[in-house]
Design a protein around this motif. Structure first.
Motif, PDB file in Angstrom:
ATOM      1  N   THR A 109      48.231  24.765   5.760  1.00 39.04           N
ATOM      2  CA  THR A 109      48.694  24.303   4.532  1.00 39.04           C
ATOM      3  C   THR A 109      48.966  25.477   3.784  1.00 39.04           C
ATOM      4  OG1 THR A 109      47.991  22.087   4.595  1.00 39.04           O
ATOM      5  CG2 THR A 109      48.877  23.006   2.411  1.00 39.04           C
ATOM      6  N   GLY A 110      50.010  25.980   3.229  1.00 38.13           N
ATOM      7  CA  GLY A 110      50.197  27.166   2.086  1.00 38.13           C
ATOM      8  C   GLY A 110      51.634  27.077   1.714  1.00 38.13           C
ATOM      9  N   ARG A 111      51.986  28.160   1.114  1.00 41.26           N
ATOM     10  CA  ARG A 111      53.183  28.382   0.526  1.00 41.26           C
ATOM     11  C   ARG A 111      54.065  29.167   1.543  1.00 41.26           C
ATOM     12  NH1 ARG A 111      53.399  26.668  -4.122  1.00 41.26           N
ATOM     13  NH2 ARG A 111      51.429  26.292  -5.381  1.00 41.26           N
ATOM     14  N   VAL A 112      55.246  29.069   1.450  1.00 40.48           N
ATOM     15  CA  VAL A 112      56.413  29.499   2.344  1.00 40.48           C
ATOM     16  C   VAL A 112      57.228  30.480   1.639  1.00 40.48           C
ATOM     17  CG1 VAL A 112      58.361  28.979   3.803  1.00 40.48           C
ATOM     18  CG2 VAL A 112      56.329  27.480   3.816  1.00 40.48           C
ATOM     19  N   SER A 113      57.581  31.851   2.293  1.00 34.44           N
ATOM     20  CA  SER A 113      58.448  32.718   1.550  1.00 34.44           C
ATOM     21  C   SER A 113      59.729  32.753   2.643  1.00 34.44           C
ATOM     22  CB  SER A 113      57.779  34.073   1.595  1.00 34.44           C
ATOM     23  OG  SER A 113      57.399  34.570   2.790  1.00 34.44           O
ATOM     24  N   VAL A 114      60.767  32.901   1.970  1.00 33.06           N
ATOM     25  CA  VAL A 114      62.172  32.960   2.646  1.00 33.06           C
ATOM     26  C   VAL A 114      62.397  34.211   2.783  1.00 33.06           C
ATOM     27  CG1 VAL A 114      64.379  32.191   2.740  1.00 33.06           C
ATOM     28  CG2 VAL A 114      62.807  30.593   1.751  1.00 33.06           C
ATOM     29  N   GLU A 115      62.453  34.940   4.023  1.00 31.02           N
ATOM     30  CA  GLU A 115      62.751  36.237   4.272  1.00 31.02           C
ATOM     31  C   GLU A 115      64.261  36.445   4.743  1.00 31.02           C
ATOM     32  OE1 GLU A 115      60.576  38.224   3.194  1.00 31.02           O
ATOM     33  OE2 GLU A 115      59.079  36.902   2.763  1.00 31.02           O
ATOM     34  N   PRO A 116      65.284  37.518   4.408  1.00 28.22           N
ATOM     35  CA  PRO A 116      66.415  37.399   4.823  1.00 28.22           C
ATOM     36  C   PRO A 116      66.384  38.265   6.166  1.00 28.22           C
ATOM     37  CG  PRO A 116      66.017  39.003   3.076  1.00 28.22           C
ATOM     38  CD  PRO A 116      64.789  38.179   3.174  1.00 28.22           C
TER      39      PRO A 116
END
Length: 134
Positions: free
Chosen positions: A78-85
């Protein structure tokens, strides 16, 4: 423990499906890659519902279980998601080679379709890791 262990990483580097849950959505089976940095990465199209949901609320979890016939084992992250281009097409190529036989012309064509459209890389940064092994 809030980080993936070497034993977890070994398990997660197998071609297993994970079940990703993002805020406001039901779990979905996904391909994923466990990195040496201890994150979990997947790819998706920029207009997918999971991207819209993650941009609103970056919390997510991924659960991976051993297949039937093996001793019971699972890892939940469980954690936070970053969106990477950047990097999604490379990731898609690596994962396709892991999950599919790319010598099969149909699967090679499937990968070509994936690579023909824009993709984003989603990176799950573990905040809580739970595991079970029987």
């Amino acid at each position: 423990m809030n980080a993936l262990t070497p034993d977890d990483l070994e398990f997660l580097r197998r071609p297993l499906h994970g079940f990703l849950t993002v805020a406001g959505a039901e779990p979905r089976p996904v391909w994923f890659e466990a990195t040496t940095e201890g994150t979990l990465e997947l790819f998706t199209e920029p207009d997918s519902p999971k991207v819209r949901r993650v941009r609103r609320d970056p919390r997510a979890s991924l659960v991976v279980a051993a297949p039937v016939g093996e001793r019971e084992r699972w890892v939940s992250v469980t954690g936070r998601v970053s969106v990477e281009p950047e990097g999604a097409h490379d990731l898609a190529s690596r994962l396709a080679a892991r999950y599919w036989d790319l010598d099969d012309p149909a699967r090679a064509a499937d990968l070509k379709e994936i690579l023909a459209v824009d993709q984003l890389r989603l990176v799950l940064h573990p905040e809580k890791v739970r595991r079970y092994r029987y």
